[in-house]
Design a protein around this motif. Structure first.
Motif, mmCIF file in Angstrom:
data_model
loop_
_atom_site.group_PDB
_atom_site.id
_atom_site.type_symbol
_atom_site.label_atom_id
_atom_site.label_comp_id
_atom_site.label_asym_id
_atom_site.label_seq_id
_atom_site.Cartn_x
_atom_site.Cartn_y
_atom_site.Cartn_z
ATOM 1 N N PHE A 11 33.929 -2.295 -8.680
ATOM 2 C CA PHE A 11 33.299 -1.107 -8.123
ATOM 3 C C PHE A 11 32.537 -1.319 -6.810
ATOM 4 C CE2 PHE A 11 34.304 1.710 -11.478
ATOM 5 C CZ PHE A 11 34.322 0.964 -12.648
ATOM 6 N N MET A 12 32.397 -2.540 -6.354
ATOM 7 C CA MET A 12 31.596 -2.763 -5.149
ATOM 8 C C MET A 12 32.378 -3.509 -4.077
ATOM 9 S SD MET A 12 27.854 -3.738 -6.630
ATOM 10 C CE MET A 12 26.924 -2.587 -7.621
ATOM 11 N N SER A 13 31.900 -3.413 -2.869
ATOM 12 C CA SER A 13 32.541 -4.119 -1.765
ATOM 13 C C SER A 13 32.316 -5.616 -1.904
ATOM 14 C CB SER A 13 31.949 -3.643 -0.436
ATOM 15 O OG SER A 13 30.614 -4.081 -0.322
ATOM 16 N N PHE A 14 33.085 -6.402 -1.161
ATOM 17 C CA PHE A 14 32.971 -7.848 -1.255
ATOM 18 C C PHE A 14 31.583 -8.330 -0.863
ATOM 19 C CE2 PHE A 14 33.115 -12.031 0.725
ATOM 20 C CZ PHE A 14 33.633 -12.794 -0.303
ATOM 21 N N ASN A 15 31.000 -7.751 0.199
ATOM 22 C CA ASN A 15 29.688 -8.198 0.667
ATOM 23 C C ASN A 15 28.607 -7.953 -0.369
ATOM 24 O OD1 ASN A 15 30.660 -9.120 3.092
ATOM 25 N ND2 ASN A 15 30.293 -7.185 4.169
ATOM 26 N N VAL A 16 28.633 -6.759 -0.987
ATOM 27 C CA VAL A 16 27.644 -6.448 -2.022
ATOM 28 C C VAL A 16 27.827 -7.381 -3.207
ATOM 29 C CG1 VAL A 16 26.822 -4.698 -3.629
ATOM 30 C CG2 VAL A 16 27.443 -4.054 -1.297
ATOM 31 N N LEU A 17 29.069 -7.622 -3.579
ATOM 32 C CA LEU A 17 29.361 -8.527 -4.693
ATOM 33 C C LEU A 17 28.802 -9.907 -4.415
ATOM 34 C CD1 LEU A 17 30.771 -9.323 -7.318
ATOM 35 C CD2 LEU A 17 32.870 -9.663 -6.010
ATOM 36 N N ALA A 18 28.998 -10.394 -3.206
ATOM 37 C CA ALA A 18 28.514 -11.732 -2.861
ATOM 38 C C ALA A 18 27.010 -11.818 -3.021
ATOM 39 C CB ALA A 18 28.924 -12.078 -1.432
ATOM 40 N N ASN A 19 26.291 -10.765 -2.619
ATOM 41 C CA ASN A 19 24.835 -10.755 -2.762
ATOM 42 C C ASN A 19 24.422 -10.814 -4.218
ATOM 43 O OD1 ASN A 19 24.430 -10.633 -0.024
ATOM 44 N ND2 ASN A 19 24.372 -8.376 0.030
ATOM 45 N N LYS A 20 25.116 -10.075 -5.096
ATOM 46 C CA LYS A 20 24.790 -10.082 -6.522
ATOM 47 C C LYS A 20 25.054 -11.450 -7.129
ATOM 48 C CE LYS A 20 23.563 -5.782 -6.782
ATOM 49 N NZ LYS A 20 22.178 -5.399 -7.076
ATOM 50 N N VAL A 21 26.181 -12.055 -6.782
ATOM 51 C CA VAL A 21 26.509 -13.381 -7.310
ATOM 52 C C VAL A 21 25.435 -14.375 -6.904
ATOM 53 C CG1 VAL A 21 28.156 -15.283 -7.214
ATOM 54 C CG2 VAL A 21 28.990 -12.943 -7.394
ATOM 55 N N ASN A 22 24.992 -14.299 -5.641
ATOM 56 C CA ASN A 22 23.952 -15.204 -5.172
ATOM 57 C C ASN A 22 22.669 -15.020 -5.962
ATOM 58 O OD1 ASN A 22 25.602 -16.346 -3.278
ATOM 59 N ND2 ASN A 22 24.938 -15.006 -1.602
ATOM 60 N N THR A 23 22.337 -13.760 -6.276
ATOM 61 C CA THR A 23 21.129 -13.491 -7.047
ATOM 62 C C THR A 23 21.185 -14.194 -8.395
ATOM 63 O OG1 THR A 23 20.782 -11.357 -6.001
ATOM 64 C CG2 THR A 23 19.734 -11.694 -8.132
ATOM 65 N N TYR A 24 22.316 -14.120 -9.072
ATOM 66 C CA TYR A 24 22.430 -14.744 -10.373
ATOM 67 C C TYR A 24 22.537 -16.256 -10.280
ATOM 68 C CZ TYR A 24 22.423 -10.415 -12.887
ATOM 69 O OH TYR A 24 22.010 -9.237 -13.443
ATOM 70 N N ASP A 25 23.143 -16.758 -9.203
ATOM 71 C CA ASP A 25 23.154 -18.198 -8.977
ATOM 72 C C ASP A 25 21.731 -18.700 -8.766
ATOM 73 O OD1 ASP A 25 25.860 -18.354 -9.222
ATOM 74 O OD2 ASP A 25 26.282 -18.364 -7.065
ATOM 75 N N GLU A 26 20.954 -17.922 -8.025
ATOM 76 C CA GLU A 26 19.567 -18.302 -7.781
ATOM 77 C C GLU A 26 18.750 -18.254 -9.066
ATOM 78 O OE1 GLU A 26 18.325 -15.641 -4.740
ATOM 79 O OE2 GLU A 26 19.617 -16.542 -3.200
ATOM 80 N N LEU A 27 19.031 -17.278 -9.915
ATOM 81 C CA LEU A 27 18.335 -17.191 -11.191
ATOM 82 C C LEU A 27 18.656 -18.411 -12.047
ATOM 83 C CD1 LEU A 27 16.647 -15.766 -13.327
ATOM 84 C CD2 LEU A 27 18.675 -14.443 -13.974
ATOM 85 N N THR A 28 19.925 -18.784 -12.087
ATOM 86 C CA THR A 28 20.338 -19.964 -12.856
ATOM 87 C C THR A 28 19.629 -21.208 -12.334
ATOM 88 O OG1 THR A 28 22.502 -19.034 -13.399
ATOM 89 C CG2 THR A 28 22.303 -21.432 -13.456
ATOM 90 N N GLU A 29 19.567 -21.334 -11.026
ATOM 91 C CA GLU A 29 18.900 -22.494 -10.428
ATOM 92 C C GLU A 29 17.408 -22.495 -10.760
ATOM 93 O OE1 GLU A 29 18.131 -24.474 -5.991
ATOM 94 O OE2 GLU A 29 19.587 -22.843 -6.251
ATOM 95 N N ALA A 30 16.784 -21.319 -10.708
ATOM 96 C CA ALA A 30 15.350 -21.233 -11.006
ATOM 97 C C ALA A 30 15.060 -21.588 -12.458
ATOM 98 C CB ALA A 30 14.844 -19.829 -10.696
ATOM 99 N N LEU A 31 15.895 -21.105 -13.364
ATOM 100 C CA LEU A 31 15.702 -21.402 -14.783
ATOM 101 C C LEU A 31 15.911 -22.884 -15.074
ATOM 102 C CD1 LEU A 31 17.459 -18.298 -16.373
ATOM 103 C CD2 LEU A 31 15.009 -18.768 -16.293
ATOM 104 N N GLU A 32 16.898 -23.480 -14.440
ATOM 105 C CA GLU A 32 17.132 -24.914 -14.636
ATOM 106 C C GLU A 32 15.967 -25.729 -14.090
ATOM 107 O OE1 GLU A 32 19.020 -28.623 -15.526
ATOM 108 O OE2 GLU A 32 18.962 -26.608 -16.385
ATOM 109 N N THR A 33 15.399 -25.288 -12.973
ATOM 110 C CA THR A 33 14.233 -25.984 -12.405
ATOM 111 C C THR A 33 13.052 -25.929 -13.362
ATOM 112 O OG1 THR A 33 14.933 -25.485 -10.130
ATOM 113 C CG2 THR A 33 12.605 -26.020 -10.481
ATOM 114 N N ILE A 34 12.806 -24.754 -13.950
ATOM 115 C CA ILE A 34 11.716 -24.616 -14.923
ATOM 116 C C ILE A 34 11.966 -25.501 -16.139
ATOM 117 C CG2 ILE A 34 10.613 -23.018 -16.550
ATOM 118 C CD1 ILE A 34 11.015 -20.805 -14.489
ATOM 119 N N ARG A 35 13.207 -25.540 -16.597
ATOM 120 C CA ARG A 35 13.541 -26.361 -17.770
ATOM 121 C C ARG A 35 13.250 -27.835 -17.511
ATOM 122 N NH1 ARG A 35 17.058 -29.800 -19.853
ATOM 123 N NH2 ARG A 35 18.221 -29.980 -17.896
ATOM 124 N N VAL A 36 13.715 -28.322 -16.376
ATOM 125 C CA VAL A 36 13.525 -29.738 -16.043
ATOM 126 C C VAL A 36 12.045 -30.049 -15.836
ATOM 127 C CG1 VAL A 36 14.026 -31.525 -14.341
ATOM 128 C CG2 VAL A 36 15.844 -29.975 -15.089
#
Length: 353
Positions: A11-36
């Motif tokens: 449902f979204m353009s490629f650019n918008v999709l890329a921004n959303k993916v980055n947001t979730y990648d950043e969330l994953t990275e933040a959670l892993e940092t907190i875990r470690v």
């Protein structure tokens, strides 16, 4: 790929999709940092957005050798989050007119006949019962009946003045009441009437023989807690802390709960459980029926944390928007609220919450 990303792709353009993916990648990275940073060996997270699971992931490892990665189906002791299942079971019986929340418990459990305690008081931790009676090791095979007898003997209640006091005993008594009214064990009732309808296929209660044993070992600051100091696994405490589950199964159940799915309860009953009943000693937080509820800038919040030695968990929901997060860890030093804040901030920034 997560379901959310699949939807965005459609449902979204490629650019918008890329921004959303980055947001979730950043969330994953933040959670892993907190875990470690906090020496949490295993952590699992699920996020529900508008009633659908949009993020689910395991972090860390199940073994010291770091050869078995944690995933969304890794099992934990979910501690007091178990109370939400007991509360829903009670509400099912109330819907069927088998009980009334204002009934005195002694009507169903004769050993409490003179206590004057009502079912609603147990649900809201306003019965006056404290946690003097502690769990014992599974090997001692303490029966529910003997546990109730010890609780009854320890009662020192001023019937006219029952203030809020959070207590596992309240929910253990409710578990016995569920069994007395339904004619089957507490575990059988919850399995048949909540876990199975919610497709919680890997969740259940350990009985010494079955496969419902947690895969994550209890730790503190990254070190395994000695067996002699671990929280005993006592079946008498199943209604208050005994469910073993994972974020995959819990997310299936929470989706049904957030969307008022009639497989478990009627729509009006879900809403009734969220109504403030008794003010807690935790600031402006109130007890609903099972849920801990309060207001924030984001609207109503309903939650239930869980904590036993070596494990911390959290179910945090926003009923109005049908958003939620689930957190399970095998560490006593987990900063649950910091993790919840990281998740909500990331989702707000991505305009998903």
């Amino acid at each position: 790929m997560y379901p959310l990303i699949l939807i965005l792709f459609l449902f979204m353009s490629f650019n918008v999709l890329a921004n959303k993916v980055n947001t979730y990648d950043e969330l994953t990275e933040a959670l892993e940092t907190i875990r470690v940073k906090n020496d949490i060996p295993s952590m699992s997270v699920a996020i529900i957005t508008s009633g659908e699971v949009t993020y689910i992931k395991g972090f860390g490892f199940l073994d010291e050798e770091k050869t078995k990665p944690t995933d969304s189906k890794s099992l934990y002791r979910i501690a007091s989050v178990s109370k939400l299942f007991t509360a829903q079971a009670i509400m099912q019986l109330a819907e069927k007119k088998k009980i009334d929340l204002n009934d005195q418990v002694g009507r169903y459990l004769p050993s409490f006949a003179q206590s004057g305690i009502t079912i609603k008081q147990l649900l809201t931790h306003s019965s006056g019962i404290n946690d003097k009676v502690k769990p014992v090791n599974f090997e001692k095979m303490r029966t529910v009946s003997s546990y109730l007898g010890i609780v009854k003997q320890s009662l020192q209640i001023d019937v006219e003045s029952k203030n809020f006091e959070y207590s596992d005993a309240n929910y253990n008594i409710l578990g016995a009441l569920i069994s007395a009214v339904s004619g089957e064990s507490y575990e059988q009732y919850v399995q048949k009437n909540i876990l199975m309808p919610a497709n919680m296929d890997k969740s259940g209660y350990f009985n010494g023989k079955n496969s419902y044993i947690f895969e994550t070992k209890p730790t503190y600051k990254g070190k395994l807690i000695d067996k002699s100091k671990q929280r005993p696994y006592d079946p008498s405490f199943n209604p208050s802390e005994g469910l073993i589950s994972n974020v995959h199964d819990l997310s299936q159940w929470l989706k049904l709960t957030l969307t008022d799915e009639p497989l478990i309860l009627k729509k009006q009953t879900y809403k009734e459980m969220l109504q403030p009943q008794v003010k807690t000693s935790w600031g402006e937080i109130y007890m609903g029926l099972g849920w801990q509820v309060y207001k924030s800038a984001d609207g109503q919040i309903a939650r239930h944390p869980g904590s036993i030695r070596g494990y911390k968990s959290l179910v945090l929901t926003y009923p109005d928007s049908k958003n939620a997060l689930i957190l399970l860890t095998n560490s006593s030093n987990t900063p649950r609220w910091e993790i919840a804040k990281s998740i909500t901030q990331a989702l707000k920034e991505s305009a998903k919450w």
